[in-house]
Design a protein around this motif. Structure first.
Motif, PDB file in Angstrom:
ATOM      1  N   PHE A  89      21.243 -30.520  22.985  1.00 42.82           N
ATOM      2  CA  PHE A  89      19.979 -29.787  22.959  1.00 42.82           C
ATOM      3  C   PHE A  89      20.202 -28.288  22.803  1.00 42.82           C
ATOM      4  CE2 PHE A  89      16.229 -27.683  24.641  1.00 42.82           C
ATOM      5  CZ  PHE A  89      15.213 -28.404  24.043  1.00 42.82           C
ATOM      6  N   ARG A  90      21.295 -27.783  23.382  1.00 48.04           N
ATOM      7  CA  ARG A  90      21.549 -26.339  23.264  1.00 48.04           C
ATOM      8  C   ARG A  90      21.708 -25.914  21.816  1.00 48.04           C
ATOM      9  NH1 ARG A  90      26.555 -28.093  25.501  1.00 48.04           N
ATOM     10  NH2 ARG A  90      25.848 -27.425  27.561  1.00 48.04           N
ATOM     11  N   TYR A  91      22.266 -26.810  20.988  1.00 51.25           N
ATOM     12  CA  TYR A  91      22.450 -26.467  19.579  1.00 51.25           C
ATOM     13  C   TYR A  91      21.099 -26.463  18.850  1.00 51.25           C
ATOM     14  CZ  TYR A  91      27.264 -27.418  20.827  1.00 51.25           C
ATOM     15  OH  TYR A  91      28.487 -27.400  21.449  1.00 51.25           O
ATOM     16  N   LEU A  92      20.192 -27.349  19.266  1.00 48.23           N
ATOM     17  CA  LEU A  92      18.852 -27.321  18.689  1.00 48.23           C
ATOM     18  C   LEU A  92      18.140 -26.019  19.055  1.00 48.23           C
ATOM     19  CD1 LEU A  92      17.691 -30.969  19.507  1.00 48.23           C
ATOM     20  CD2 LEU A  92      18.463 -30.081  17.293  1.00 48.23           C
ATOM     21  N   ALA A  93      18.317 -25.597  20.308  1.00 45.98           N
ATOM     22  CA  ALA A  93      17.684 -24.355  20.752  1.00 45.98           C
ATOM     23  C   ALA A  93      18.265 -23.144  20.032  1.00 45.98           C
ATOM     24  CB  ALA A  93      17.847 -24.201  22.267  1.00 45.98           C
ATOM     25  N   MET A  94      19.552 -23.217  19.670  1.00 43.64           N
ATOM     26  CA  MET A  94      20.211 -22.096  18.995  1.00 43.64           C
ATOM     27  C   MET A  94      19.715 -21.897  17.571  1.00 43.64           C
ATOM     28  SD  MET A  94      24.096 -22.672  20.443  1.00 43.64           S
ATOM     29  CE  MET A  94      24.852 -21.607  19.193  1.00 43.64           C
ATOM     30  N   THR A  95      18.985 -22.892  17.035  1.00 42.62           N
ATOM     31  CA  THR A  95      18.449 -22.732  15.674  1.00 42.62           C
ATOM     32  C   THR A  95      17.283 -21.741  15.639  1.00 42.62           C
ATOM     33  OG1 THR A  95      16.866 -24.549  15.930  1.00 42.62           O
ATOM     34  CG2 THR A  95      19.084 -25.115  15.137  1.00 42.62           C
ATOM     35  N   GLY A  96      16.808 -21.357  16.815  1.00 42.08           N
ATOM     36  CA  GLY A  96      15.683 -20.431  16.876  1.00 42.08           C
ATOM     37  C   GLY A  96      14.333 -21.106  17.028  1.00 42.08           C
ATOM     38  N   THR A  97      14.330 -22.425  16.954  1.00 44.23           N
ATOM     39  CA  THR A  97      13.082 -23.152  17.167  1.00 44.23           C
ATOM     40  C   THR A  97      12.686 -23.057  18.640  1.00 44.23           C
ATOM     41  OG1 THR A  97      13.696 -24.722  15.432  1.00 44.23           O
ATOM     42  CG2 THR A  97      11.940 -25.384  16.937  1.00 44.23           C
ATOM     43  N   PRO A  98      11.459 -22.713  18.947  1.00 43.83           N
ATOM     44  CA  PRO A  98      11.041 -22.630  20.353  1.00 43.83           C
ATOM     45  C   PRO A  98      11.287 -23.945  21.078  1.00 43.83           C
ATOM     46  CG  PRO A  98       9.374 -21.683  18.925  1.00 43.83           C
ATOM     47  CD  PRO A  98      10.372 -22.338  18.021  1.00 43.83           C
ATOM     48  N   ARG A  99      11.744 -23.828  22.308  1.00 47.73           N
ATOM     49  CA  ARG A  99      12.019 -25.042  23.078  1.00 47.73           C
ATOM     50  C   ARG A  99      10.769 -25.890  23.257  1.00 47.73           C
ATOM     51  NH1 ARG A  99      15.892 -23.040  28.094  1.00 47.73           N
ATOM     52  NH2 ARG A  99      17.599 -22.187  26.836  1.00 47.73           N
ATOM     53  N   ALA A 100       9.653 -25.233  23.426  1.00 47.42           N
ATOM     54  CA  ALA A 100       8.403 -25.978  23.586  1.00 47.42           C
ATOM     55  C   ALA A 100       8.129 -26.848  22.360  1.00 47.42           C
ATOM     56  CB  ALA A 100       7.239 -25.024  23.824  1.00 47.42           C
ATOM     57  N   ALA A 101       8.383 -26.307  21.182  1.00 50.05           N
ATOM     58  CA  ALA A 101       8.154 -27.064  19.947  1.00 50.05           C
ATOM     59  C   ALA A 101       9.100 -28.255  19.860  1.00 50.05           C
ATOM     60  CB  ALA A 101       8.338 -26.158  18.731  1.00 50.05           C
ATOM     61  N   LEU A 102      10.341 -28.071  20.341  1.00 47.25           N
ATOM     62  CA  LEU A 102      11.308 -29.170  20.329  1.00 47.25           C
ATOM     63  C   LEU A 102      10.834 -30.329  21.204  1.00 47.25           C
ATOM     64  CD1 LEU A 102      14.636 -27.123  20.555  1.00 47.25           C
ATOM     65  CD2 LEU A 102      13.773 -28.367  18.557  1.00 47.25           C
ATOM     66  N   VAL A 103      10.238 -29.987  22.335  1.00 51.34           N
ATOM     67  CA  VAL A 103       9.725 -31.026  23.229  1.00 51.34           C
ATOM     68  C   VAL A 103       8.463 -31.658  22.653  1.00 51.34           C
ATOM     69  CG1 VAL A 103       8.837 -31.526  25.532  1.00 51.34           C
ATOM     70  CG2 VAL A 103      10.713 -29.907  25.250  1.00 51.34           C
ATOM     71  N   LEU A 104       7.552 -30.828  22.202  1.00 54.87           N
ATOM     72  CA  LEU A 104       6.273 -31.340  21.707  1.00 54.87           C
ATOM     73  C   LEU A 104       6.448 -32.242  20.485  1.00 54.87           C
ATOM     74  CD1 LEU A 104       4.055 -28.158  22.119  1.00 54.87           C
ATOM     75  CD2 LEU A 104       4.007 -30.245  23.506  1.00 54.87           C
ATOM     76  N   ALA A 105       7.471 -31.980  19.670  1.00 54.55           N
ATOM     77  CA  ALA A 105       7.715 -32.818  18.498  1.00 54.55           C
ATOM     78  C   ALA A 105       8.069 -34.242  18.898  1.00 54.55           C
ATOM     79  CB  ALA A 105       8.840 -32.218  17.654  1.00 54.55           C
ATOM     80  N   ARG A 106       8.585 -34.405  20.105  1.00 51.77           N
ATOM     81  CA  ARG A 106       9.011 -35.734  20.546  1.00 51.77           C
ATOM     82  C   ARG A 106       7.842 -36.639  20.884  1.00 51.77           C
ATOM     83  NH1 ARG A 106      14.385 -33.881  24.022  1.00 51.77           N
ATOM     84  NH2 ARG A 106      15.428 -33.014  22.188  1.00 51.77           N
TER      85      ARG A 106
END
Length: 248
Positions: A89-106
């Motif tokens: 997950f840390r690598y996904l966060a490092m892409t600059g995508t907001p963490r909230a968006a990463l969760v909401l996409a799920r």
């Protein structure tokens, strides 16, 4: 708005858990096959008690609701915790995508996968109800066909989002599955005991809202829809807050 590419990526991740996904696909189909076989055996050995038609649809749908609640716990917990547990997950966060968006996409990704899981079993239920011999008064109604898809789908979606939130909160797939199963099968159901205090309070609980929207219960449909939306918003918000505030 959540980037559709993120949703697609999350769908692929869940489907890539091949054993889990194929099991989730196969179980509802297996349930319908078992119901049909039992129906045929009853018709052969005790024709007076055989009913068919609507009874086949109701039995298969009822069993598949239980299957979807269980599989939703596994799929949701995996969606919520897999990346964090495995350190990606840390690598996904490092892409600059907001963490909230990463969760909401799920959330929509999970709903898409659950819809895919429900579809084969639901369609087979509809076909079996139409093709099996029918007893008197066992004509299959349009609502029976609709519920074959809607009831397991909504139950799976609601409890799947709860499991996803549990996964995000606990950050461990195994622990999240265990907790989500207990919540889905017992913990949330126990909240219905609030009806001993106030019927409206019990009606506002997640199981009562979902049951009403799938054909059971007596409370207002609008009230049940609002209660369900509030519950899903609250658990999703909890997952987002936990993810945004955590260290990775």
């Amino acid at each position: 708005p959540v980037n559709p590419a993120l949703i697609t990526s999350e769908v692929v991740k869940l489907v890539a858990r091949r054993g889990l996904f194929l099991t989730a696909l196969a179980l509802p189909v297996a349930v319908v096959v078992v119901v049909v076989v039992v129906g045929l055996l009853v018709r052969a050995y005790d024709p007076d008690s055989y009913e068919g038609g609507r009874t086949i649809a109701e039995a298969a749908t009822g069993l598949n609701i239980f299957v979807l609640i269980v599989m939703a716990a596994l799929l949701g917990a995996t969606a919520g915790a897999w990346d964090v547990q495995n350190g990606t997950f840390r690598y996904l966060a490092m892409t600059g995508t907001p963490r909230a968006a990463l969760v909401l996409a799920r959330v929509p990704a999970l709903l898409i996968v659950i819809a895919a899981v429900v579809l084969p079993g639901g369609l087979l239920t509809m076909a079996a109800a139409e093709l099996m011999p029918r007893g008197a008064g066992e004509d299959v109604r349009l609502v029976d066909h609709a519920l074959a898809l809607w009831a397991p789908g909504l139950q799976g979606a609601a409890y799947g989002v709860v499991a996803l939130a549990v996964g995000a909160l606990l950050r461990s797939v195994g622990a999240a599955i265990a907790v989500a199963l207990v919540l889905n099968l017992a913990g949330l159901q126990a909240l219905l005991l609030l009806g001993l205090v106030d019927d409206r309070l019990a009606d506002a609980m997640l199981p009562a809202a979902v049951n009403r929207l799938t054909g059971a219960g007596e409370q207002s449909l609008a009230f049940a829809a609002v209660a369900l939306a509030v519950w899903l918003a609250l658990v999703t918000a909890a997952a987002v807050v936990r993810t945004v505030r955590s260290e990775y």
